[in-house]
Scaffold this active site. Sequence first.
Site, PDB file in Angstrom:
ATOM      1  N   SER A 146       0.995  -1.293   0.094  1.00 41.50           N
ATOM      2  CA  SER A 146       0.143  -0.125  -0.109  1.00 41.50           C
ATOM      3  C   SER A 146       0.863   1.336   0.099  1.00 41.50           C
ATOM      4  O   SER A 146       1.582   1.552  -0.859  1.00 41.50           O
ATOM      5  CB  SER A 146      -0.953   0.077   1.221  1.00 41.50           C
ATOM      6  OG  SER A 146      -2.021   0.854   1.007  1.00 41.50           O
ATOM      7  N   GLU A 244      -9.950  -5.249  -5.136  1.00 39.68           N
ATOM      8  CA  GLU A 244      -9.747  -3.950  -4.509  1.00 39.68           C
ATOM      9  C   GLU A 244      -9.960  -2.780  -5.413  1.00 39.68           C
ATOM     10  O   GLU A 244      -9.408  -2.861  -6.498  1.00 39.68           O
ATOM     11  CB  GLU A 244      -8.240  -4.160  -3.707  1.00 39.68           C
ATOM     12  CG  GLU A 244      -7.162  -4.270  -4.812  1.00 39.68           C
ATOM     13  CD  GLU A 244      -5.937  -4.086  -4.037  1.00 39.68           C
ATOM     14  OE1 GLU A 244      -5.491  -2.869  -3.258  1.00 39.68           O
ATOM     15  OE2 GLU A 244      -4.929  -5.032  -3.899  1.00 39.68           O
TER      16      GLU A 244
END
Length: 302
Positions: A146, A244
């Site tokens: 991330s 996602e």
Amino acid sequence: MSMSRLVFTLEDYWRAMNVGFASGIAPEEAAAMDARWGDVTAEPGAVDYAEIDAGGVAALWATPHEVGRGVIVCFHGGGFVGGSMWTHRKLFAHLAKAAGARALIVDYHHSPMHQYPTQLDQCTDVYGWLLDQGVAPGHVAFGGDSAGGGLSITTVLRARQRELPDPAALLLLSPWTDMTFDYDSMKTNQASDVLFGGQTPMDLHGLAAMFLGPDGGREDPLASPRFADLTGMPPIYVQVGGAEMLLDDARLIAAHAQQAGVTVELDIVDGQQHSFQFDAGHGGPADAAIARLGTWVRPLIG
């Protein structure tokens, strides 16, 4: 979902985080939830840990009992507001074991107390410290999930500004590299993303603003490497979950790097959530994905 019960899977945890932040939880409760993040990952076993000061920055060595010369400098995710070397200890230890390398997990400061470029400079300080210890850059990879995935790229760019050599490889797990969020999967995957989307989508633009501060730019290449010149970057392995909202971020950074002549491996794992590798140690897609990462990077760093 209450965080008082044992969290078994990453998806359980993400759903609880989504509900918690949507309800406006207090900072202390958010910190308590963040501290439980690593609970979803199984202990890798046969790994030793040591807290260190790495050039003025707190860090954690994760050293498998069987290692070569390689070191993976690991930058944790958490949107720059959460995560730590402790929440990510087990995840990066699994990766280190798969790669036959040591992991050096950087505990950079959080925003909004510390804003851009603090985190970037701390990560670069750790890399400079590692080189000063005699570790050759050809035996070093950067890796992160991330926000840490974005830092893996921008730390190379900052290191170049300091005339430090490039590492040998980059491992990007569900990377956040574009703070504009201007891509289709932000909408097309909203229903399937249990952390950022669903009925109570997170304010990702607000998260970026907390990191950048009042003077930061969303297209600044050292904050959003999607807009950087990636010419000459080391080989990159990008891994992302198909469910996602940041799916297109991974696709776009991979394409951008390829256009710059970089060797890139893009690995989209169908049906998986953001940073799904946190389910490591329980079998299934997470373990298989980490094994692929390790197999790929091992010959690059020795």
